[in-house]
Design an enzyme around this catalytic site. Structure first.
Site, PDB file in Angstrom:
ATOM      1  N   ILE A   9      13.580   3.227   4.084  1.00 10.60           N
ATOM      2  CA  ILE A   9      12.323   3.580   3.493  1.00 10.60           C
ATOM      3  C   ILE A   9      12.001   5.036   2.875  1.00 10.60           C
ATOM      4  O   ILE A   9      12.047   6.038   4.048  1.00 10.60           O
ATOM      5  CB  ILE A   9      11.425   2.816   4.046  1.00 10.60           C
ATOM      6  CG1 ILE A   9      11.706   1.509   4.705  1.00 10.60           C
ATOM      7  CG2 ILE A   9       9.805   2.898   3.469  1.00 10.60           C
ATOM      8  CD1 ILE A   9      10.750   0.842   5.785  1.00 10.60           C
ATOM      9  N   GLY A  17       3.907   3.545   3.363  1.00  7.87           N
ATOM     10  CA  GLY A  17       5.580   3.766   3.827  1.00  7.87           C
ATOM     11  C   GLY A  17       5.308   3.729   5.438  1.00  7.87           C
ATOM     12  O   GLY A  17       6.179   3.171   5.747  1.00  7.87           O
ATOM     13  N   TYR A 154       0.533   8.745 -14.253  1.00 12.37           N
ATOM     14  CA  TYR A 154       0.977   7.753 -13.364  1.00 12.37           C
ATOM     15  C   TYR A 154       1.303   6.625 -13.984  1.00 12.37           C
ATOM     16  O   TYR A 154       2.234   6.276 -13.408  1.00 12.37           O
ATOM     17  CB  TYR A 154      -0.441   7.665 -12.224  1.00 12.37           C
ATOM     18  CG  TYR A 154      -0.024   6.859 -11.105  1.00 12.37           C
ATOM     19  CD1 TYR A 154       0.667   7.156 -10.132  1.00 12.37           C
ATOM     20  CD2 TYR A 154      -0.646   5.659 -11.178  1.00 12.37           C
ATOM     21  CE1 TYR A 154       1.032   6.349  -8.912  1.00 12.37           C
ATOM     22  CE2 TYR A 154      -0.445   4.809 -10.036  1.00 12.37           C
ATOM     23  CZ  TYR A 154       0.340   5.162  -8.866  1.00 12.37           C
ATOM     24  OH  TYR A 154       0.873   4.383  -7.890  1.00 12.37           O
TER      25      TYR A 154
END
Length: 282
Positions: A9, A17, A154
């Protein structure tokens, strides 16, 4: 007994996360939790110890914009665990601005982290995932489906990620690899504060866009105050995608996210999305 599966991850020092790493460990996975600066791993290590899963969480350095760290990390993972069963692309960076107020370097930086970083990590992981018939799970955003005002760099990067993964999914399926995108809406994490926006300076330099930017800040503050998910809530669909028999390609993390994505996918002429986005500026 079969040995636990291994997942790598990215971006696990905080937020989604970190929560995804804990969720996968609780589900019995060996978790390789990567981050750009391993000096920021204390929060993850403390939470893993508190939840009794510290034996399943291993911290490694990986910076998605440094290809050599991706290769080195994956080599270590396969050497130590013998296989890689899943990749969760989570690392990312936000930005706020509109095309007249930010430079091309800002657009390139957003693309480098949020798009090319995902491409590089996925590309390096695919041979290992083919071998294990594994999974690629990528955290995108509702901003990768429906454009958000003052989020042009973004959203452009997240749209690119969605297109990349949607195109990859049927091809990866032919070699036994499942592909899923997870689309959060507002999440109460350090992601927004880490952008380091000086709102006063941003408004002072916004020129004719200042009224709309001021209203946008006010509207977004309201959304985060009333509708933001916790990181654990937003990460739960990642664990589900790791552990279920056949994950869906597209998964939203909240009812609000489903509403936004559903409206966009049904909006053939774009009017509904434009009206909703405009509502953040008035």
């Amino acid at each position: 007994m079969t040995s636990p599966k291994t997942v790598l991850i990215t971006g696990t020092s905080s937020g989604i996360g970190l929560a995804a790493a804990l969720g996968a460990a609780r589900a019995g996975w060996n978790v390789v939790a990567t981050m750009r600066d391993t000096g920021k791993a204390d929060a993850l290590r403390a939470a893993a110890a508190e939840q009794g899963v510290d034996g399943r969480v291993q911290v490694k350095r990986l910076d998605v914009v440094e290809p050599e760290t991706i290769t080195a990390c994956l080599d270590e993972v396969v050497a130590e665990h013998g296989r890689l069963d899943a990749l969760v692309n989570n690392a990312g960076a936000g930005s706020v601005g509109t095309v007249e107020l930010v430079g091309l370097d800002d657009f390139r930086a957003a693309m480098e982290v949020n798009f090319f970083g995902v491409v590089a990590t996925t590309r390096a992981a695919m041979p290992h995932l083919r071998a294990s018939r594994g999974r690629v799970i990528t955290v995108t955003s509702v901003g990768g489906v429906a454009g958000q005002p003052f989020n042009e760099p973004y959203c452009a990067a997240k749209f690119a990620v969605e297109g990349f993964m949607e195109s990859l999914a049927p091809v990866a399926a032919t070699v036994g690899v499942d592909v899923t995108v997870v689309e959060p809406g507002a999440v109460a994490t350090e992601f927004v504060t880490s952008m380091g926006i000086d709102r006063g300076a941003a408004l002072a330099g916004a020129g004719p866009y200042a009224p709309a930017l001021r209203t946008y800040f006010e509207r977004i503050d309201g959304v985060f105050a009333t509708a933001a998910q916790s990181p654990a809530e937003a990460a739960a669909p990642i664990t589900e995608a790791l552990t279920c028999d056949r994950p869906a390609f597209r998964v939203q993390t909240s009812a609000r996210a489903r509403d936004i994505v559903g409206a966009k996918l049904a909006d053939l002429d774009g009017s509904a999305v434009q009206a909703a986005a405009g509502g953040l500026l008035r």
